[in-house]
Design a protein around this motif. Structure first.
Motif, PDB file in Angstrom:
ATOM      1  N   ASP A 212       0.876  -1.185   0.000  1.00 53.05           N
ATOM      2  CA  ASP A 212       0.000   0.000   0.000  1.00 53.05           C
ATOM      3  C   ASP A 212       0.906   1.225   0.000  1.00 53.05           C
ATOM      4  OD1 ASP A 212       0.112  -1.163   3.042  1.00 53.05           O
ATOM      5  OD2 ASP A 212       0.320   0.995   3.016  1.00 53.05           O
ATOM      6  N   LEU A 213       0.299   2.371  -0.197  1.00 51.58           N
ATOM      7  CA  LEU A 213       1.104   3.595  -0.228  1.00 51.58           C
ATOM      8  C   LEU A 213       0.841   4.442   1.023  1.00 51.58           C
ATOM      9  CD1 LEU A 213       0.760   4.298  -4.050  1.00 51.58           C
ATOM     10  CD2 LEU A 213       2.603   3.100  -2.859  1.00 51.58           C
ATOM     11  N   ALA A 214       0.386   3.777   2.089  1.00 47.70           N
ATOM     12  CA  ALA A 214       0.129   4.429   3.380  1.00 47.70           C
ATOM     13  C   ALA A 214      -0.787   5.639   3.208  1.00 47.70           C
ATOM     14  CB  ALA A 214       1.441   4.814   4.073  1.00 47.70           C
ATOM     15  N   THR A 215      -1.683   5.548   2.250  1.00 53.56           N
ATOM     16  CA  THR A 215      -2.625   6.634   2.013  1.00 53.56           C
ATOM     17  C   THR A 215      -3.858   6.056   1.313  1.00 53.56           C
ATOM     18  OG1 THR A 215      -2.791   8.895   1.190  1.00 53.56           O
ATOM     19  CG2 THR A 215      -1.686   7.339  -0.235  1.00 53.56           C
ATOM     20  N   GLY A 216      -4.852   6.916   1.078  1.00 51.16           N
ATOM     21  CA  GLY A 216      -6.111   6.393   0.540  1.00 51.16           C
ATOM     22  C   GLY A 216      -6.673   5.418   1.561  1.00 51.16           C
ATOM     23  N   ASP A 217      -7.269   4.327   1.109  1.00 48.97           N
ATOM     24  CA  ASP A 217      -7.686   3.308   2.069  1.00 48.97           C
ATOM     25  C   ASP A 217      -6.540   2.305   2.207  1.00 48.97           C
ATOM     26  OD1 ASP A 217      -8.866   1.463   3.690  1.00 48.97           O
ATOM     27  OD2 ASP A 217     -10.816   1.561   2.706  1.00 48.97           O
ATOM     28  N   ALA A 218      -5.564   2.676   3.040  1.00 43.41           N
ATOM     29  CA  ALA A 218      -4.339   1.874   3.150  1.00 43.41           C
ATOM     30  C   ALA A 218      -4.648   0.464   3.644  1.00 43.41           C
ATOM     31  CB  ALA A 218      -3.339   2.561   4.084  1.00 43.41           C
ATOM     32  N   ALA A 219      -5.611   0.354   4.545  1.00 45.59           N
ATOM     33  CA  ALA A 219      -5.932  -0.977   5.081  1.00 45.59           C
ATOM     34  C   ALA A 219      -6.540  -1.859   3.993  1.00 45.59           C
ATOM     35  CB  ALA A 219      -6.884  -0.849   6.260  1.00 45.59           C
ATOM     36  N   ALA A 220      -7.418  -1.273   3.179  1.00 42.65           N
ATOM     37  CA  ALA A 220      -8.024  -2.053   2.087  1.00 42.65           C
ATOM     38  C   ALA A 220      -6.961  -2.459   1.073  1.00 42.65           C
ATOM     39  CB  ALA A 220      -9.124  -1.243   1.403  1.00 42.65           C
ATOM     40  N   ASP A 221      -6.054  -1.535   0.746  1.00 47.56           N
ATOM     41  CA  ASP A 221      -4.962  -1.868  -0.182  1.00 47.56           C
ATOM     42  C   ASP A 221      -4.092  -2.972   0.400  1.00 47.56           C
ATOM     43  OD1 ASP A 221      -5.802  -0.054  -2.030  1.00 47.56           O
ATOM     44  OD2 ASP A 221      -4.284   1.473  -1.557  1.00 47.56           O
ATOM     45  N   PHE A 222      -3.756  -2.822   1.673  1.00 44.68           N
ATOM     46  CA  PHE A 222      -2.938  -3.839   2.345  1.00 44.68           C
ATOM     47  C   PHE A 222      -3.602  -5.210   2.204  1.00 44.68           C
ATOM     48  CE2 PHE A 222      -1.948  -6.566   5.869  1.00 44.68           C
ATOM     49  CZ  PHE A 222      -0.598  -6.411   6.062  1.00 44.68           C
ATOM     50  N   ASN A 223      -4.892  -5.261   2.521  1.00 41.60           N
ATOM     51  CA  ASN A 223      -5.592  -6.552   2.466  1.00 41.60           C
ATOM     52  C   ASN A 223      -5.669  -7.099   1.045  1.00 41.60           C
ATOM     53  OD1 ASN A 223      -6.085  -6.875   5.244  1.00 41.60           O
ATOM     54  ND2 ASN A 223      -7.770  -5.413   5.150  1.00 41.60           N
ATOM     55  N   ALA A 224      -5.804  -6.194   0.082  1.00 42.03           N
ATOM     56  CA  ALA A 224      -5.937  -6.643  -1.308  1.00 42.03           C
ATOM     57  C   ALA A 224      -4.594  -7.052  -1.917  1.00 42.03           C
ATOM     58  CB  ALA A 224      -6.574  -5.531  -2.140  1.00 42.03           C
ATOM     59  N   PHE A 225      -3.526  -6.373  -1.543  1.00 41.19           N
ATOM     60  CA  PHE A 225      -2.266  -6.540  -2.287  1.00 41.19           C
ATOM     61  C   PHE A 225      -1.127  -7.181  -1.496  1.00 41.19           C
ATOM     62  CE2 PHE A 225      -4.378  -2.772  -4.258  1.00 41.19           C
ATOM     63  CZ  PHE A 225      -4.712  -3.397  -5.460  1.00 41.19           C
ATOM     64  N   CYS A 226      -1.349  -7.463  -0.213  1.00 43.02           N
ATOM     65  CA  CYS A 226      -0.269  -8.023   0.622  1.00 43.02           C
ATOM     66  C   CYS A 226       0.315  -9.287  -0.003  1.00 43.02           C
ATOM     67  CB  CYS A 226      -0.809  -8.302   2.020  1.00 43.02           C
ATOM     68  SG  CYS A 226       0.327  -9.220   3.042  1.00 43.02           S
ATOM     69  N   ASP A 227      -0.524 -10.231  -0.399  1.00 42.89           N
ATOM     70  CA  ASP A 227      -0.027 -11.530  -0.873  1.00 42.89           C
ATOM     71  C   ASP A 227       0.809 -11.367  -2.139  1.00 42.89           C
ATOM     72  OD1 ASP A 227      -1.815 -12.105   1.095  1.00 42.89           O
ATOM     73  OD2 ASP A 227      -2.812 -13.740   0.031  1.00 42.89           O
ATOM     74  N   ALA A 228       0.263 -10.630  -3.112  1.00 47.31           N
ATOM     75  CA  ALA A 228       0.961 -10.481  -4.398  1.00 47.31           C
ATOM     76  C   ALA A 228       2.260  -9.693  -4.220  1.00 47.31           C
ATOM     77  CB  ALA A 228       0.053  -9.791  -5.408  1.00 47.31           C
ATOM     78  N   ALA A 229       2.219  -8.647  -3.372  1.00 49.85           N
ATOM     79  CA  ALA A 229       3.433  -7.848  -3.146  1.00 49.85           C
ATOM     80  C   ALA A 229       4.506  -8.716  -2.500  1.00 49.85           C
ATOM     81  CB  ALA A 229       3.111  -6.631  -2.278  1.00 49.85           C
ATOM     82  N   ALA A 230       4.105  -9.479  -1.492  1.00 47.85           N
ATOM     83  CA  ALA A 230       5.075 -10.334  -0.790  1.00 47.85           C
ATOM     84  C   ALA A 230       5.691 -11.341  -1.753  1.00 47.85           C
ATOM     85  CB  ALA A 230       4.394 -11.048   0.378  1.00 47.85           C
ATOM     86  N   ASP A 231       4.885 -11.899  -2.653  1.00 44.82           N
ATOM     87  CA  ASP A 231       5.407 -12.884  -3.619  1.00 44.82           C
ATOM     88  C   ASP A 231       6.485 -12.273  -4.512  1.00 44.82           C
ATOM     89  OD1 ASP A 231       3.617 -14.609  -2.522  1.00 44.82           O
ATOM     90  OD2 ASP A 231       2.315 -14.775  -4.278  1.00 44.82           O
ATOM     91  N   ASN A 232       6.387 -10.964  -4.754  1.00 43.31           N
ATOM     92  CA  ASN A 232       7.388 -10.277  -5.590  1.00 43.31           C
ATOM     93  C   ASN A 232       8.798 -10.399  -5.023  1.00 43.31           C
ATOM     94  OD1 ASN A 232       5.809  -9.369  -7.627  1.00 43.31           O
ATOM     95  ND2 ASN A 232       5.776  -7.217  -6.998  1.00 43.31           N
TER      96      ASN A 232
END
Ligand code: ADE
Length: 244
Positions: A212-232
């Protein structure tokens, strides 16, 4: 046996690793910790998810070092981006780490009251302020191929005990980030692991992908993108384990 420690906070951050490490043996410790030993890229490794925050992370790092014999350690996990131009999924190689929770600016040494402690500086331990990455590990990580579509940059990582959202990002930008060396991302474990590794003279490197970019709905972004980002981060971790 020389062993590479790979630490994360959440199980999602080691999910990709779990699929590629061979000869896995699980070691449960107490109520929350589970460490897995095995082999990766021809090396002995131990990996695990400490859970969120610096207390769990410090304890898990200590166990990896003192019980499982980790002789080098990388942290691989997600973070919130703090710089303009970043995208979710981008990778930050932690050139250095700082703990923004450590705030003894109001303290004065009796022998030198004119000394002004800085934000992030631990009193009485002169090295405990900014934790640079092990130069060799960082050098090897620089040579890793970034996954398609993800930018790879180097920067400072800021650790604290807060999930950073829009309001905190704005407040920190207006007050503290410039005193902390303009960190590239924020998260909740690296400074603890860096400090433990420094205390035990174990080479350390932090790797973070932006969930996430620690802005906008950071929690929603975190939940949506955590797995894919970590896999990177898996190709970077494999490269570092293989070539260091
Ligand atoms: N880890 C991932 N995103 C984060 C954020 N926004 N704040 C703190 N830790 C994080």
């Amino acid at each position: 046996v020389a062993r590479f420690g790979i630490l994360a906070a959440m199980p999602a951050e080691i999910a990709a690793l779990r699929k590629v490490v061979t000869d896995q043996v699980e070691h449960k410790r107490g109520e929350v910790f589970s460490f897995t030993t095995g082999k990766l890229e021809g090396c002995e490794v131990v990996f695990g998810a400490s859970n969120v925050g610096m207390v769990f992370a410090a304890s898990a790092a200590t166990t990896m070092i003192s019980e499982f014999g980790a002789t080098k350690l990388v942290f691989s996990g997600v973070a919130g981006g703090l710089l303009a131009g970043q995208s979710i999924g981008d990778i930050v190689l932690g050139a250095s780490v700082i703990n923004y929770d450590m705030d003894c600016r109001a303290f004065k040494y009796p022998w030198d009251p004119s000394y002004q402690l800085r934000l992030g500086e631990t009193p009485f331990v002169e090295w405990a302020h900014v934790y640079p990455a092990d130069p060799e590990l960082l050098k090897v990580a620089r040579g890793a191929p970034p996954p398609a579509g993800a930018a790879l940059s180097e920067g400072r990582i800021a650790s604290g005990s807060k999930f950073c959202d829009t309001a905190m990002k704005a407040e920190m930008a207006a007050t503290h980030w410039c005193h902390l060396g303009d960190p590239a991302c924020c998260e909740m474990e690296n400074a603890a692991v860096a400090q433990v590794c420094r205390a035990y003279s174990v080479p350390y490197l932090s790797l973070r992908a932006l969930s996430d970019l620690a802005t906008g709905d950071a929690a929603a972004d975190f939940n949506a993108f955590c797995d894919a980002a970590a896999d990177n981060l898996l190709p970077i971790v494999r490269h570092v384990v293989r070539y260091s």
